[in-house]
Design an enzyme around this catalytic site. Structure first.
Site: not given
Length: 192
Positions: A78, A171, A173
């Site tokens: 991002c 994302h 994560e």
């Protein structure tokens, strides 16, 4: 293997957790000496202009550009991807590291309220779709010839690779799916 997460702003803890789950040693990187200790670096999402100010304050801006130019493997998500881009189409005055040959549009998929999840086909990590989370995500509008597109959403690249650089608009994560972090470790950093 020691893998760092640029620890100035953004999803730091989440990336550290993912590194640990891949069986590697995570390091929260906040200084040039810590940057020198890692075999690879993750640049998390966050707010790109804030990240620039903090990177310069902690003398990481030029050090990171030099480390990447010298072959440091990097995975950027991002806002991290925005910082690596050659060009930001809708904010041309914003400085970037300029090491990834892409042109991006900040918040291209919409503001915070337009955040969404979708399944992506990413052949490089297997046949099972990857559930991707997009939050104020940048759109990659152009890729240079040296950039390999690993996945798209609505015909726009969302996961790209250029040499030792991996970057995503989304994302990973924020999921429990380790496959993209494992890909970074195995295919981008490689074995030591």
């Amino acid at each position: 293997m020691k893998i760092g997460v640029l620890g100035i702003q953004g999803d730091i803890q989440e990336h550290l957790r993912m590194i640990e789950k891949t069986g590697n040693e995570p390091l929260w990187v906040k200084s040039t000496s810590e940057l020198a200790e890692v075999s690879g670096l993750i640049m998390p999402g966050g707010e790109s202009t804030t990240m620039i100010r903090l990177m310069k304050k902690y003398e990481l801006w030029d050090a990171l550009r030099e480390a990447i130019a010298s072959g440091l493997p990097v995975y950027a998500t991002c806002a991290g991807m925005i910082l690596l881009a050659r060009e930001i189409i809708n904010y041309p005055e914003q400085e970037t590291l300029g090491v990834l040959d892409i042109a991006v549009e900040r918040n291209g998929y919409g503001r915070q309220v337009a955040s969404f999840e979708t399944d992506l086909e990413i052949p490089a990590i297997g046949d099972t779709p990857f559930r991707a989370i997009f939050i104020r995500a940048p759109i990659i509008e152009k890729c240079g010839d040296s950039v390999e597109v690993l996945s798209t959403y609505k015909e726009k690249p969302v996961l790209v690779k250029q040499g030792k650089i991996l970057a995503s608009s989304f994302h990973p994560e924020l999921t429990d799916d380790l496959r993209i972090h494992e890909y970074f470790v195995k295919e981008i950093i490689g074995k030591e």
